[in-house]
Write a protein that holds these residues in place. Structure first.
Motif, PDB file in Angstrom:
ATOM      1  N   GLY A 130       0.794  -1.224   0.000  1.00  0.00           N
ATOM      2  CA  GLY A 130       0.000   0.000   0.000  1.00  0.00           C
ATOM      3  C   GLY A 130       0.829   1.278   0.000  1.00  0.00           C
ATOM      4  N   SER A 131       1.938   1.297   0.763  1.00  0.00           N
ATOM      5  CA  SER A 131       2.723   2.540   0.824  1.00  0.00           C
ATOM      6  C   SER A 131       3.438   2.778  -0.515  1.00  0.00           C
ATOM      7  CB  SER A 131       3.731   2.473   1.973  1.00  0.00           C
ATOM      8  OG  SER A 131       4.572   1.367   1.784  1.00  0.00           O
ATOM      9  N   SER A 132       3.656   1.720  -1.292  1.00  0.00           N
ATOM     10  CA  SER A 132       4.340   1.869  -2.591  1.00  0.00           C
ATOM     11  C   SER A 132       3.426   2.476  -3.649  1.00  0.00           C
ATOM     12  CB  SER A 132       4.823   0.504  -3.107  1.00  0.00           C
ATOM     13  OG  SER A 132       5.649  -0.125  -2.170  1.00  0.00           O
ATOM     14  N   LYS A 156       7.690   5.833  -8.749  1.00  0.00           N
ATOM     15  CA  LYS A 156       8.792   4.956  -8.288  1.00  0.00           C
ATOM     16  C   LYS A 156       8.544   3.521  -8.753  1.00  0.00           C
ATOM     17  CE  LYS A 156       9.629   7.669  -4.117  1.00  0.00           C
ATOM     18  NZ  LYS A 156       9.489   7.685  -2.666  1.00  0.00           N
ATOM     19  N   VAL A 157       7.265   3.097  -8.678  1.00  0.00           N
ATOM     20  CA  VAL A 157       6.940   1.727  -9.097  1.00  0.00           C
ATOM     21  C   VAL A 157       7.258   1.557 -10.585  1.00  0.00           C
ATOM     22  CG1 VAL A 157       5.034   0.090  -9.444  1.00  0.00           C
ATOM     23  CG2 VAL A 157       5.173   1.391  -7.312  1.00  0.00           C
ATOM     24  N   ASN A 203       8.900  -8.730  -2.993  1.00  0.00           N
ATOM     25  CA  ASN A 203       7.860  -8.106  -2.174  1.00  0.00           C
ATOM     26  C   ASN A 203       8.337  -6.706  -1.814  1.00  0.00           C
ATOM     27  OD1 ASN A 203       6.271  -7.573   0.369  1.00  0.00           O
ATOM     28  ND2 ASN A 203       5.362  -9.501  -0.331  1.00  0.00           N
ATOM     29  N   TRP A 204       7.785  -5.711  -2.521  1.00  0.00           N
ATOM     30  CA  TRP A 204       8.235  -4.318  -2.346  1.00  0.00           C
ATOM     31  C   TRP A 204       7.408  -3.632  -1.261  1.00  0.00           C
ATOM     32  CZ3 TRP A 204      12.417  -2.225  -4.946  1.00  0.00           C
ATOM     33  CH2 TRP A 204      12.953  -3.004  -5.985  1.00  0.00           C
ATOM     34  N   THR A 205       8.096  -3.123  -0.248  1.00  0.00           N
ATOM     35  CA  THR A 205       7.426  -2.519   0.901  1.00  0.00           C
ATOM     36  C   THR A 205       8.042  -1.148   1.172  1.00  0.00           C
ATOM     37  OG1 THR A 205       9.030  -3.439   2.414  1.00  0.00           O
ATOM     38  CG2 THR A 205       7.143  -4.820   1.927  1.00  0.00           C
ATOM     39  N   ASP A 206       7.962  -0.694   2.421  1.00  0.00           N
ATOM     40  CA  ASP A 206       8.655   0.556   2.749  1.00  0.00           C
ATOM     41  C   ASP A 206       9.779   0.332   3.749  1.00  0.00           C
ATOM     42  OD1 ASP A 206       7.063  -0.028   4.862  1.00  0.00           O
ATOM     43  OD2 ASP A 206       5.917   1.838   4.839  1.00  0.00           O
ATOM     44  N   LEU A 262      11.985  -5.959  -0.474  1.00  0.00           N
ATOM     45  CA  LEU A 262      12.701  -4.775  -0.970  1.00  0.00           C
ATOM     46  C   LEU A 262      11.944  -3.503  -0.627  1.00  0.00           C
ATOM     47  CD1 LEU A 262      13.293  -6.532  -4.342  1.00  0.00           C
ATOM     48  CD2 LEU A 262      15.173  -5.529  -3.067  1.00  0.00           C
ATOM     49  N   ASN A 263      12.628  -2.367  -0.766  1.00  0.00           N
ATOM     50  CA  ASN A 263      12.051  -1.078  -0.390  1.00  0.00           C
ATOM     51  C   ASN A 263      11.845  -0.193  -1.628  1.00  0.00           C
ATOM     52  OD1 ASN A 263      11.399   1.363   0.744  1.00  0.00           O
ATOM     53  ND2 ASN A 263      13.108   1.401   2.203  1.00  0.00           N
ATOM     54  N   THR A 264      10.595   0.138  -1.909  1.00  0.00           N
ATOM     55  CA  THR A 264      10.278   0.984  -3.068  1.00  0.00           C
ATOM     56  C   THR A 264      10.966   2.340  -2.973  1.00  0.00           C
ATOM     57  OG1 THR A 264       8.154  -0.113  -3.205  1.00  0.00           O
ATOM     58  CG2 THR A 264       8.313   1.974  -4.350  1.00  0.00           C
ATOM     59  N   ASN A 265      11.190   2.803  -1.745  1.00  0.00           N
ATOM     60  CA  ASN A 265      11.810   4.120  -1.568  1.00  0.00           C
ATOM     61  C   ASN A 265      13.338   4.065  -1.576  1.00  0.00           C
ATOM     62  OD1 ASN A 265       9.186   5.170  -1.172  1.00  0.00           O
ATOM     63  ND2 ASN A 265       9.255   4.384   0.927  1.00  0.00           N
TER      64      ASN A 265
END
Ligand code: ASP
Length: 446
Positions: free
Chosen positions: A9-11, A20-21, A204-207, A262-265
């Protein structure tokens, strides 16, 4: 190489995050399957779309106008559409949802619309094909996932496209009725799609940039865990380190597909890779003794003593049955001669504790029953601890040096984790002293 990339959701919280995505997706053509959550919070004061949808449903149920809440959702998507110059006919989608709501639609249908709308926007923005989860994620009537049908449907719906976007969190029953998974379920969708297409990796892209050795709220700048086995992750997650939905592990684990958190940011950070077996990597880079430290406060210990009970066949079974009857799950059950401690989360037992004690007294006639609250459990997990003499001794002596009183110790024969119980007030101190001794000092010596 085929990758499934799930964005939390935060991505996808706003247009900036969508950008970014897109960068991440376009940086690697093997990211062919994109799974999305519903838009999450943009800021601390903001609300997740899914939460707003659940709230809308509660308003409808009690006959209170849901319009102001629904308008917040509409605003969010309209802003994303405008800022990204999208053409999707969202008005039509909003009208359809409003219309169906008037005719008493189910909670599941309504709350699934967050992922659905986010999926439509993201697919257009990425120039990918939108595949509705209702067309690919199939449930059996008992609520379990029908992996066979999912495999067939994914092959039928997705093979004509270079990249697809599938909304997470929901699917359909055999009769077509929408069903949602438990909260955070988009992780499961990603894992199930990875299973269906035999993906090489599930991203799995998160924050957060993967799993940290210890909770960053306790250890500032805690270091990252680069590789972890599924078993170690289980040991860490059951007491608090929750980045990934528990049910997302099985579908990829059976196929030996690694998960990369992984981190989208911070897309260049390699994050954490979770695998069945880290033997190959460990043969090049021997693992540290401790992979991670986790824990949780507020356990209750019920200690039952009865002389000669250790020799009484079925004693422990009868004791545990009482907890089962009250539907209370047991975290740990350390025993010594004639003394049995049952450790449960206080919140699970608070409403029925005295009834449980009453049953214990009535049914197993103990010499004594003692209750202690405010216990914290700390789990020290590491595949590197196996057959390494002295680790538990060093942990215990470290606690001694720091005046942390140990109330409970338990280690299973697989030597993968050690659980130590301390008073709630010593929780943070105990984690800090293990971290300093085994993580910081060990790395300084390398
Ligand atoms: N949107 C759902 C939730 O908030 C599912 C997900 O994000 O994975 O629980």
């Amino acid at each position: 190489m085929i990758k499934v990339a799930k964005f939390g959701g935060s991505s996808v919280a706003n247009a900036e995050q969508f950008k970014k995505v897109k960068k991440i997706a376009e940086a690697d053509p093997s990211r062919k399957f994109i799974i999305t959550s519903a838009c999450g919070k943009e800021s601390h004061e903001d609300h997740k779309v899914t939460d707003l949808l659940y709230l809308c449903h509660a308003h409808i149920k009690y006959g209170v106008s849901y319009d102001p809440l629904f308008d917040l959702i509409v605003d969010k998507y309209v802003r994303i559409k405008k800022e990204l110059n999208l053409k999707a006919d969202l008005e039509k989608e909003f009208d359809k949802i409003r219309n169906l709501i008037k005719h008493e639609t189910s909670t599941d249908y309504l709350v699934s619309r967050g992922e659905y709308l986010t999926g439509i926007c993201l697919a257009e923005y990425l120039g990918a094909k939108f595949v509705d989860a209702a067309d690919v994620i199939a449930f059996h009537y008992d609520g379990s996932l029908d992996l066979e049908r999912i495999r067939e449907r994914v092959a039928a719906c997705c093979s004509d496209a270079e990249r697809v976007v599938i909304p997470g969190f929901y699917g359909a029953m055999p009769n077509g009725v929408i069903k949602v998974m438990s909260r955070g379920g988009s992780d499961i969708t990603g894992a199930v799609i990875a299973n269906a297409i035999d993906a090489d990796i599930y991203e799995n892209w998160t924050d957060v940039s993967g799993f940290m050795v210890a909770d960053p709220r306790i250890i500032k700048n805690a270091i990252r865990i680069p590789h972890i086995t599924y078993n170690e992750l289980r040991g860490l997650s059951y007491m608090g380190a929750n980045v990934l939905h528990d049910d997302a592990v099985f579908p990829v684990r059976v196929k030996n597909i690694p998960i990369n958190v992984l981190n989208t940011n911070e897309p260049d950070n390699p994050g954490t890779i979770i695998m069945n077996d880290c033997a190959e990597i460990d043969s090049q880079f021997p693992p540290h003794a401790i992979t991670g430290i986790t824990g949780r406060k507020d356990y209750t210990v019920i200690t039952v003593t009865k002389s000669h009970a250790s020799a009484e066949v079925g004693f422990l079974c009868r004791l545990l049955k009482i907890f089962e009857d009250f539907n209370v799950s047991i975290e740990s059950a350390p025993t010594t001669v004639d003394t049995f401690s049952i450790i449960v989360l206080s919140e699970f037992v608070s409403h029925c504790l005295y009834e449980i004690v009453g049953r214990i007294k009535k049914e197993i006639h103990p010499d004594d029953v003692k209750i202690e609250d405010h216990l914290a459990l700390i789990g020290v997990v590491g595949r590197g601890m196996k057959a390494l003499p002295g680790i538990s001794g060093s942990i215990l002596s470290e606690f001694g040096r720091n005046s942390v009183n140990i109330k409970v110790i338990s280690q299973s024969c697989d030597e993968l984790s050690i659980i130590v119980g301390v008073a709630n007030r010593d929780f943070e101190k105990a984690i800090r002293c293990i971290y300093d001794k085994f993580i910081i000092e060990e790395r300084k010596m390398l």
